[in-house]
Design a protein around this motif. Structure first.
Motif, PDB file in Angstrom:
ATOM      1  N   LYS A  70       8.890 -92.592 -45.227  1.00 47.95           N
ATOM      2  CA  LYS A  70       8.472 -91.681 -44.162  1.00 47.95           C
ATOM      3  C   LYS A  70       9.632 -90.778 -43.723  1.00 47.95           C
ATOM      4  CE  LYS A  70       6.595 -92.126 -39.519  1.00 47.95           C
ATOM      5  NZ  LYS A  70       6.171 -93.096 -38.517  1.00 47.95           N
ATOM      6  N   GLN A  71      10.796 -91.366 -43.511  1.00 46.25           N
ATOM      7  CA  GLN A  71      11.959 -90.587 -43.093  1.00 46.25           C
ATOM      8  C   GLN A  71      12.383 -89.608 -44.180  1.00 46.25           C
ATOM      9  OE1 GLN A  71      13.682 -90.492 -40.230  1.00 46.25           O
ATOM     10  NE2 GLN A  71      12.344 -91.956 -39.230  1.00 46.25           N
ATOM     11  N   ARG A  72      12.414 -90.080 -45.417  1.00 47.40           N
ATOM     12  CA  ARG A  72      12.833 -89.218 -46.520  1.00 47.40           C
ATOM     13  C   ARG A  72      11.887 -88.029 -46.677  1.00 47.40           C
ATOM     14  NH1 ARG A  72      16.334 -89.652 -50.849  1.00 47.40           N
ATOM     15  NH2 ARG A  72      15.741 -88.392 -52.618  1.00 47.40           N
ATOM     16  N   ALA A  73      10.595 -88.282 -46.613  1.00 46.86           N
ATOM     17  CA  ALA A  73       9.613 -87.200 -46.745  1.00 46.86           C
ATOM     18  C   ALA A  73       9.770 -86.191 -45.607  1.00 46.86           C
ATOM     19  CB  ALA A  73       8.205 -87.774 -46.747  1.00 46.86           C
ATOM     20  N   PHE A  74       9.989 -86.687 -44.404  1.00 50.18           N
ATOM     21  CA  PHE A  74      10.144 -85.802 -43.246  1.00 50.18           C
ATOM     22  C   PHE A  74      11.334 -84.863 -43.435  1.00 50.18           C
ATOM     23  CE2 PHE A  74      12.280 -85.013 -39.160  1.00 50.18           C
ATOM     24  CZ  PHE A  74      11.287 -84.313 -38.499  1.00 50.18           C
ATOM     25  N   TYR A  75      12.480 -85.409 -43.814  1.00 54.57           N
ATOM     26  CA  TYR A  75      13.673 -84.579 -43.941  1.00 54.57           C
ATOM     27  C   TYR A  75      13.650 -83.698 -45.177  1.00 54.57           C
ATOM     28  CZ  TYR A  75      15.438 -86.990 -39.955  1.00 54.57           C
ATOM     29  OH  TYR A  75      15.593 -87.471 -38.687  1.00 54.57           O
ATOM     30  N   PHE A 114      17.057 -75.218 -48.541  1.00 52.73           N
ATOM     31  CA  PHE A 114      17.671 -75.386 -49.851  1.00 52.73           C
ATOM     32  C   PHE A 114      17.219 -74.298 -50.823  1.00 52.73           C
ATOM     33  CE2 PHE A 114      18.018 -80.211 -49.086  1.00 52.73           C
ATOM     34  CZ  PHE A 114      19.202 -80.030 -48.412  1.00 52.73           C
ATOM     35  N   ALA A 115      16.020 -73.806 -50.642  1.00 48.28           N
ATOM     36  CA  ALA A 115      15.508 -72.772 -51.538  1.00 48.28           C
ATOM     37  C   ALA A 115      16.261 -71.457 -51.360  1.00 48.28           C
ATOM     38  CB  ALA A 115      14.026 -72.561 -51.299  1.00 48.28           C
ATOM     39  N   LEU A 116      16.776 -71.226 -50.164  1.00 46.47           N
ATOM     40  CA  LEU A 116      17.473 -69.975 -49.881  1.00 46.47           C
ATOM     41  C   LEU A 116      18.914 -69.957 -50.387  1.00 46.47           C
ATOM     42  CD1 LEU A 116      16.193 -69.336 -46.258  1.00 46.47           C
ATOM     43  CD2 LEU A 116      15.414 -68.258 -48.371  1.00 46.47           C
ATOM     44  N   GLU A 117      19.475 -71.114 -50.620  1.00 44.04           N
ATOM     45  CA  GLU A 117      20.863 -71.152 -51.080  1.00 44.04           C
ATOM     46  C   GLU A 117      21.022 -72.187 -52.190  1.00 44.04           C
ATOM     47  OE1 GLU A 117      23.473 -72.953 -47.999  1.00 44.04           O
ATOM     48  OE2 GLU A 117      21.673 -72.934 -46.794  1.00 44.04           O
ATOM     49  N   HIS A 118      22.020 -71.981 -53.005  1.00 41.46           N
ATOM     50  CA  HIS A 118      22.282 -72.909 -54.097  1.00 41.46           C
ATOM     51  C   HIS A 118      23.208 -73.998 -53.582  1.00 41.46           C
ATOM     52  CE1 HIS A 118      20.298 -70.296 -56.923  1.00 41.46           C
ATOM     53  NE2 HIS A 118      20.961 -69.263 -56.408  1.00 41.46           N
ATOM     54  N   SER A 126      24.560 -78.171 -53.990  1.00 42.85           N
ATOM     55  CA  SER A 126      24.644 -79.319 -54.885  1.00 42.85           C
ATOM     56  C   SER A 126      23.851 -80.491 -54.311  1.00 42.85           C
ATOM     57  CB  SER A 126      26.106 -79.741 -55.067  1.00 42.85           C
ATOM     58  OG  SER A 126      26.601 -80.268 -53.851  1.00 42.85           O
ATOM     59  N   GLN A 127      23.556 -81.460 -55.172  1.00 44.63           N
ATOM     60  CA  GLN A 127      22.793 -82.628 -54.734  1.00 44.63           C
ATOM     61  C   GLN A 127      23.550 -83.402 -53.662  1.00 44.63           C
ATOM     62  OE1 GLN A 127      19.709 -83.347 -55.537  1.00 44.63           O
ATOM     63  NE2 GLN A 127      19.669 -85.203 -54.305  1.00 44.63           N
ATOM     64  N   SER A 128      24.868 -83.537 -53.790  1.00 42.41           N
ATOM     65  CA  SER A 128      25.628 -84.283 -52.783  1.00 42.41           C
ATOM     66  C   SER A 128      25.602 -83.572 -51.433  1.00 42.41           C
ATOM     67  CB  SER A 128      27.072 -84.506 -53.239  1.00 42.41           C
ATOM     68  OG  SER A 128      27.726 -83.269 -53.411  1.00 42.41           O
ATOM     69  N   GLU A 129      25.622 -82.230 -51.453  1.00 38.85           N
ATOM     70  CA  GLU A 129      25.530 -81.474 -50.207  1.00 38.85           C
ATOM     71  C   GLU A 129      24.157 -81.667 -49.560  1.00 38.85           C
ATOM     72  OE1 GLU A 129      26.564 -79.021 -47.019  1.00 38.85           O
ATOM     73  OE2 GLU A 129      27.835 -79.953 -48.535  1.00 38.85           O
ATOM     74  N   ARG A 130      23.127 -81.697 -50.379  1.00 42.35           N
ATOM     75  CA  ARG A 130      21.776 -81.947 -49.849  1.00 42.35           C
ATOM     76  C   ARG A 130      21.705 -83.316 -49.190  1.00 42.35           C
ATOM     77  NH1 ARG A 130      17.415 -79.546 -54.190  1.00 42.35           N
ATOM     78  NH2 ARG A 130      18.411 -77.530 -54.397  1.00 42.35           N
ATOM     79  N   GLU A 131      22.243 -84.326 -49.875  1.00 36.94           N
ATOM     80  CA  GLU A 131      22.223 -85.684 -49.331  1.00 36.94           C
ATOM     81  C   GLU A 131      23.027 -85.774 -48.046  1.00 36.94           C
ATOM     82  OE1 GLU A 131      23.530 -88.079 -52.585  1.00 36.94           O
ATOM     83  OE2 GLU A 131      21.662 -87.798 -53.688  1.00 36.94           O
ATOM     84  N   THR A 132      24.147 -85.058 -47.976  1.00 38.88           N
ATOM     85  CA  THR A 132      24.956 -85.048 -46.763  1.00 38.88           C
ATOM     86  C   THR A 132      24.181 -84.433 -45.609  1.00 38.88           C
ATOM     87  OG1 THR A 132      26.975 -84.853 -48.079  1.00 38.88           O
ATOM     88  CG2 THR A 132      27.128 -84.247 -45.748  1.00 38.88           C
ATOM     89  N   ARG A 133      23.505 -83.331 -45.874  1.00 38.76           N
ATOM     90  CA  ARG A 133      22.716 -82.689 -44.815  1.00 38.76           C
ATOM     91  C   ARG A 133      21.550 -83.564 -44.368  1.00 38.76           C
ATOM     92  NH1 ARG A 133      22.364 -76.227 -46.127  1.00 38.76           N
ATOM     93  NH2 ARG A 133      24.601 -75.872 -46.300  1.00 38.76           N
ATOM     94  N   LEU A 134      20.909 -84.239 -45.328  1.00 41.71           N
ATOM     95  CA  LEU A 134      19.835 -85.156 -44.971  1.00 41.71           C
ATOM     96  C   LEU A 134      20.350 -86.275 -44.072  1.00 41.71           C
ATOM     97  CD1 LEU A 134      17.927 -85.501 -48.350  1.00 41.71           C
ATOM     98  CD2 LEU A 134      16.995 -84.629 -46.219  1.00 41.71           C
ATOM     99  N   LEU A 135      21.514 -86.824 -44.421  1.00 37.62           N
ATOM    100  CA  LEU A 135      22.098 -87.891 -43.618  1.00 37.62           C
ATOM    101  C   LEU A 135      22.442 -87.405 -42.221  1.00 37.62           C
ATOM    102  CD1 LEU A 135      23.166 -90.762 -43.382  1.00 37.62           C
ATOM    103  CD2 LEU A 135      25.328 -89.956 -44.343  1.00 37.62           C
ATOM    104  N   GLU A 136      23.021 -86.211 -42.116  1.00 41.07           N
ATOM    105  CA  GLU A 136      23.364 -85.655 -40.806  1.00 41.07           C
ATOM    106  C   GLU A 136      22.115 -85.473 -39.941  1.00 41.07           C
ATOM    107  OE1 GLU A 136      25.430 -82.104 -41.891  1.00 41.07           O
ATOM    108  OE2 GLU A 136      27.349 -83.126 -42.142  1.00 41.07           O
ATOM    109  N   LEU A 137      21.048 -84.956 -40.536  1.00 43.73           N
ATOM    110  CA  LEU A 137      19.802 -84.791 -39.791  1.00 43.73           C
ATOM    111  C   LEU A 137      19.223 -86.128 -39.356  1.00 43.73           C
ATOM    112  CD1 LEU A 137      17.873 -81.943 -41.591  1.00 43.73           C
ATOM    113  CD2 LEU A 137      18.574 -81.996 -39.217  1.00 43.73           C
ATOM    114  N   TRP A 138      19.273 -87.115 -40.256  1.00 43.67           N
ATOM    115  CA  TRP A 138      18.763 -88.434 -39.925  1.00 43.67           C
ATOM    116  C   TRP A 138      19.542 -89.039 -38.756  1.00 43.67           C
ATOM    117  CZ3 TRP A 138      20.777 -93.441 -40.174  1.00 43.67           C
ATOM    118  CH2 TRP A 138      19.833 -94.451 -39.997  1.00 43.67           C
ATOM    119  N   LEU A 139      20.874 -88.911 -38.785  1.00 40.65           N
ATOM    120  CA  LEU A 139      21.697 -89.448 -37.704  1.00 40.65           C
ATOM    121  C   LEU A 139      21.399 -88.745 -36.387  1.00 40.65           C
ATOM    122  CD1 LEU A 139      25.111 -89.865 -39.544  1.00 40.65           C
ATOM    123  CD2 LEU A 139      23.610 -91.685 -38.727  1.00 40.65           C
ATOM    124  N   LYS A 140      21.245 -87.427 -36.442  1.00 42.07           N
ATOM    125  CA  LYS A 140      20.943 -86.668 -35.232  1.00 42.07           C
ATOM    126  C   LYS A 140      19.595 -87.095 -34.657  1.00 42.07           C
ATOM    127  CE  LYS A 140      20.380 -81.956 -33.553  1.00 42.07           C
ATOM    128  NZ  LYS A 140      20.315 -80.543 -33.895  1.00 42.07           N
TER     129      LYS A 140
END
Length: 100
Positions: free
Chosen positions: A57-62, A70-74, A76-90
């Motif tokens: 549920k959390q993964r689908a939401f984020y 992500f579609a607007l900018e290129h 990396s996968q690690s950057e995506r995961e970092t942003r997902l983690l930051e959003l989850w923590l917030k």
């Protein structure tokens, strides 16, 4: 009377207090499980299922939330995961503030 200065908790004290809280919670959970007649294997299955549902549920939401960004900018996968983690923590911090 002498005035006392502000009392500061050390990290070790906080860790000890949290350890006691978690230990008491574990005891309460075990007592409730035994009264409800839930075996260890059933308990493990229940925990695993709950974790899977929450994680999905959390993964689908984020992922839905960030797909447009992500579609607007290129990125990396690690950057995506970092942003997902930051959003989850917030979101976790915000939801803990909402609880009484």
């Amino acid at each position: 009377m002498s005035e006392k200065g502000p009392r500061f908790l050390t990290n070790a004290t906080v860790i000890k207090v949290l350890a006691k809280v978690f230990a008491f919670q574990a005891i309460e959970i075990n007592l409730l499980r035994s009264q409800a007649g839930i075996s260890d294997t059933n308990w493990k299955a229940l925990k695993t299922e709950a974790f899977k549902k929450t994680y999905a549920k959390q993964r689908a939401f984020y992922e839905d939330r960030l797909t447009g960004a992500f579609a607007l900018e290129h990125i990396s996968q690690s950057e995506r995961e970092t942003r997902l983690l930051e959003l989850w923590l917030k979101q976790s911090e915000e939801s803990s503030k909402d609880e009484p």
